[in-house]
Structures are given as C-alpha cells and as structure tokens.
Design a protein around this motif. Structure first.
Motif, short mmCIF file in Angstrom:
data_model
loop_
_atom_site.label_atom_id
_atom_site.label_comp_id
_atom_site.label_asym_id
_atom_site.label_seq_id
_atom_site.Cartn_x
_atom_site.Cartn_y
_atom_site.Cartn_z
N MET A 1 0.83 -1.20 0.00
CA MET A 1 0.00 0.00 0.00
C MET A 1 0.87 1.25 0.00
O MET A 1 1.98 1.25 0.54
N ARG A 2 0.34 2.33 -0.57
CA ARG A 2 1.00 3.63 -0.50
C ARG A 2 0.63 4.28 0.83
O ARG A 2 -0.56 4.49 1.13
N ILE A 3 1.65 4.59 1.63
CA ILE A 3 1.42 5.05 3.00
C ILE A 3 2.16 6.34 3.27
O ILE A 3 3.32 6.51 2.88
N VAL A 4 1.50 7.27 3.95
CA VAL A 4 2.17 8.39 4.61
C VAL A 4 2.23 8.04 6.09
O VAL A 4 1.21 7.71 6.70
N PHE A 5 3.44 8.11 6.66
CA PHE A 5 3.67 7.69 8.04
C PHE A 5 3.92 8.92 8.91
O PHE A 5 4.84 9.69 8.64
N PHE A 6 3.11 9.11 9.94
CA PHE A 6 3.30 10.17 10.94
C PHE A 6 3.87 9.57 12.21
O PHE A 6 3.29 8.63 12.78
N GLY A 7 4.99 10.08 12.69
CA GLY A 7 5.56 9.60 13.94
C GLY A 7 6.72 10.47 14.37
O GLY A 7 7.34 11.13 13.54
N THR A 8 7.04 10.45 15.66
CA THR A 8 8.12 11.29 16.17
C THR A 8 9.11 10.56 17.07
O THR A 8 10.30 10.52 16.77
N PRO A 9 8.69 9.94 18.19
CA PRO A 9 9.67 9.42 19.16
C PRO A 9 10.19 8.04 18.80
O PRO A 9 9.77 7.41 17.82
N GLU A 10 11.09 7.55 19.64
CA GLU A 10 11.69 6.23 19.47
C GLU A 10 10.62 5.14 19.42
O GLU A 10 10.79 4.12 18.74
N PHE A 11 9.53 5.33 20.14
CA PHE A 11 8.45 4.34 20.17
C PHE A 11 7.93 4.02 18.76
O PHE A 11 7.50 2.90 18.49
N GLU A 25 4.87 0.87 0.38
CA GLU A 25 5.52 2.03 -0.22
C GLU A 25 5.28 3.25 0.67
O GLU A 25 4.18 3.79 0.73
N ILE A 26 6.30 3.67 1.38
CA ILE A 26 6.20 4.84 2.26
C ILE A 26 6.50 6.07 1.41
O ILE A 26 7.66 6.36 1.10
N VAL A 27 5.45 6.79 1.03
CA VAL A 27 5.63 7.90 0.10
C VAL A 27 6.11 9.17 0.81
O VAL A 27 6.69 10.05 0.18
N SER A 28 5.86 9.28 2.09
CA SER A 28 6.37 10.39 2.90
C SER A 28 6.33 10.01 4.37
O SER A 28 5.47 9.22 4.79
N VAL A 29 7.26 10.57 5.12
CA VAL A 29 7.25 10.45 6.57
C VAL A 29 7.09 11.85 7.14
O VAL A 29 7.79 12.78 6.73
N VAL A 30 6.16 12.02 8.07
CA VAL A 30 5.91 13.32 8.70
C VAL A 30 6.32 13.22 10.16
O VAL A 30 5.87 12.31 10.88
N ALA A 51 15.31 10.65 11.81
CA ALA A 51 16.64 10.07 11.60
C ALA A 51 16.54 8.70 10.94
O ALA A 51 17.30 8.38 10.02
N GLU A 52 15.59 7.88 11.37
CA GLU A 52 15.41 6.55 10.79
C GLU A 52 14.95 6.66 9.35
O GLU A 52 15.42 5.91 8.47
N ALA A 53 14.03 7.57 9.07
CA ALA A 53 13.51 7.73 7.71
C ALA A 53 14.60 8.19 6.75
O ALA A 53 14.69 7.72 5.61
N GLU A 54 15.45 9.08 7.20
CA GLU A 54 16.54 9.56 6.34
C GLU A 54 17.54 8.45 6.06
O GLU A 54 18.08 8.36 4.95
N ARG A 55 17.79 7.59 7.07
CA ARG A 55 18.70 6.46 6.82
C ARG A 55 18.12 5.52 5.77
O ARG A 55 18.86 4.88 5.01
N VAL A 60 11.07 13.15 4.01
CA VAL A 60 10.62 13.53 5.33
C VAL A 60 10.07 14.95 5.31
O VAL A 60 10.70 15.86 4.77
N LEU A 61 8.92 15.14 5.92
CA LEU A 61 8.30 16.46 6.08
C LEU A 61 8.24 16.78 7.56
O LEU A 61 7.86 15.93 8.37
N THR A 62 8.61 18.01 7.94
CA THR A 62 8.61 18.42 9.35
C THR A 62 7.91 19.77 9.49
O THR A 62 8.53 20.77 9.85
N PRO A 63 6.62 19.82 9.24
CA PRO A 63 5.91 21.11 9.29
C PRO A 63 5.77 21.62 10.72
O PRO A 63 5.58 20.85 11.66
N GLU A 64 5.86 22.94 10.88
CA GLU A 64 5.58 23.55 12.18
C GLU A 64 4.10 23.44 12.50
O GLU A 64 3.70 23.31 13.65
#
Length: 321
Positions: A1-11, A25-30, A51-55, A60-64
C-alpha cells in the motif's frame, strides 16, 4: 500500500521499520521539527523517526503546523491509500483525516478505550495495572475514540518502568500494525466501536506528577516511581534540596513497633536500601537515588557516603512552599 507515516519518538521507529519490511511504499514520513532533545538549550536534533527515515532514504516532512493548507495539499499530491499515525504528538485535523481512501490508522499504547491520551504507558503503571497492551484503530476527530481494529495484551512487569515497558510495547505494536495493514489489504478487518463507559484518560505527564507525597500508600508511590521513569522522574526533598528516586519497591521486612509512629517520609532504616515510612504501616524501600550534583547511586552508596541517615525526613516540597 501507499502510506504516509506520521511519527516522532523512538516508540514509533519499530513501526516504520515493520512497514518497510512488509513491502509497503512509504511515500512520505511526517515528523516533528528538529528541536533540542538532550537539554533545553542544546542544539536542535532530528526526531528518532526523522533520523530513521533519512537512513532509509525516505522523504521527510517536518511542518511547524499541520493545519496549513499548503501542507494538506502536499499530502494530497503524495496520493496515500492509508495514513498511519504512531505517537506523532499532534491531533490530525479533519482535512487530513479525509485524504486517504482507506482510512487513517493509529497505533495506540493501551487497550482502548482505557487510557486515551498522551501518556497511556505511564498512567497505566501509576494506576497499578497488571496488564496493558496495544491497539490499532480507525482514526476519527475525537481523541483516541475511533473504532478498534486489532488489539494485543501485554503483562506489565512487577518492577518495570514506563521506559522499559515502552520499548516492549513498541515492538508489540509494530507487529500488530503490520498485521493490521495486511488484513486491511485483503479486506478482512472488522472495526468495532469503543464503549465510552469503559473509557479512562491518560493526560501528558508534568513535573508535578513526579512529586512524592509520603502520606500515600507505599505501593502507590512505588508505582509512581516506575511510571515517572524516565520522565519526569519521581522527586522528593531533603534539607530543602531535590532528591530523585530512580528505583523503589514496597518494603515488607518487619520493623519493630515504635511509639510514636514515624512520620510519613521519615527514614526508619538505611543500609542496603533506604526504608521510608509511608501511609499507615506501609514502607517504601528506595534502591537507587540521585542527590543534587551527584550521579545516580545505589542506596548503600548513599548511606556509606553519609548523604542520608536514619531519622531524617523526606518532604513533598521545600519548606516555605
């Protein structure tokens, strides 16, 4: 599936890895913007998910602000079938929830409807729960109120801290999330409504949650110490100075009857552990502690260093407050 993944911490990192391993297919990570993460005034650092997504070579998107029309438009352009949210740290607006044709799916670290909110792991431990778990749900506008998709139970260790439990639940949750998407792809999910009558709240912790009240039962304080580790940490005061309690347990050893009874917070024995009087006949054994300007140490090290002695009394707050 085409997925946008939202997440922040180590969890959330094991969940991102699990989706990649499953071939989605991870099309973007937020993720949340770079911020100081070690100390308040340290240099900004990327979130663990970024950091994991960039590796992994992901975008990666990091909107305020995720409420900006431009950001919503960007998500539309990515064309996700599903949006997956794991501990992102912000509530998704209605405009984003409407984007994916095959739902927004959230992984939550409790057995919903119990412990809805930002700190389900810590709150479950502080409440003395013996069992918790993870839930995947179909997201809606309310806070963790969406239909339940799958759940998995997990026993809480007797001396397990919130940080230790979070590591286990992160892996449990990643497996459950991958299973959820696999069933969803085959059309085999059957969402079920939550029962509001069984709901409980798990608001984010504050530093005040770590303040030890020695008039409480020793078991409650032991749970507080575990639930507040690694943040905000359980704190008491000695000679008007903050003292951090890192490890503690209920004391069951017999103590000679005394008249008058020791006051709550009074140290009644100090050797391999620091035994402190609590509510009624209950007592807390402090095992690891940290005094101002010093590293974390065992109770014996604190006693041998003459940092604490029998007869001294811990307080909930400095005198005059």
């Amino acid at each position: 599936m085409r997925i946008v993944f939202f997440g922040t911490p180590e969890f959330a990192v094991p969940s991102l890895r699990a989706l990649l391993l499953a071939g989605h297919e991870i099309v973007s990570v937020v993720s949340q913007p770079d911020r100081p993460r070690r100390r308040r005034f340290s240099n900004p650092e990327p979130s663990p998910v970024k950091a994991e997504a960039e590796r992994a070579g992901l975008r990666v998107l990091t909107p305020e602000s995720i409420g900006e029309p431009g950001f919503t438009g960007t998500l539309h352009e990515r064309g996700p079938e599903v949006i997956v949210v794991v501990a992102y740290g912000r509530i998704l607006p209605r405009e984003i929830l409407r984007i994916p044709p095959r739902w927004c799916i959230n992984l939550h670290a409790s057995l919903l409807p119990k412990y809805r909110g930002a700190a389900p792991i810590a709150r479950a431990i502080m409440a003395g729960e013996k069992v918790t778990g993870v839930t995947t749900m179909k997201m809606e506008q309310g806070l963790d109120t969406g239909d339940i998709l799958l759940q998995r139970e997990c026993a809480i260790g007797l001396d397990e801290t919130a940080g230790e439990l979070a590591l286990r639940l992160a892996d449990f949750g990643a497996t459950l999330l991958a299973q959820t998407l696999e069933l969803h792809a085959r059309g085999n999910l059957e969402p079920r409504k939550q029962d509001p009558a069984e709901a409980s709240q798990a608001p984010a912790l504050t530093r005040a949650d770590g303040r030890i009240d020695w008039s409480r039962n020793a078991q409650e304080i032991a749970n507080q110490v575990r639930g507040c580790h690694p943040w905000p940490l359980a704190v008491t005061f000695l000679r008007d100075q903050p003292v951090t309690v890192h490890r503690a347990e209920v004391g069951f050893e017999p103590v000679p009857a005394r008249e008058p009874r020791p006051a709550p917070g009074q140290v009644i024995a100090a050797r391999d552990s620091i035994l402190v009087q609590c509510q009624g006949d209950s007592r807390l054994r402090i095992l690891r502690v940290q005094f101002p300007g010093r590293k974390t140490m065992t109770a014996r090290e604190a006693v041998n260093g003459r940092l604490i002695g029998v007869g001294e009394t811990f307080a909930q707050a400095p005198s005059g407050r």
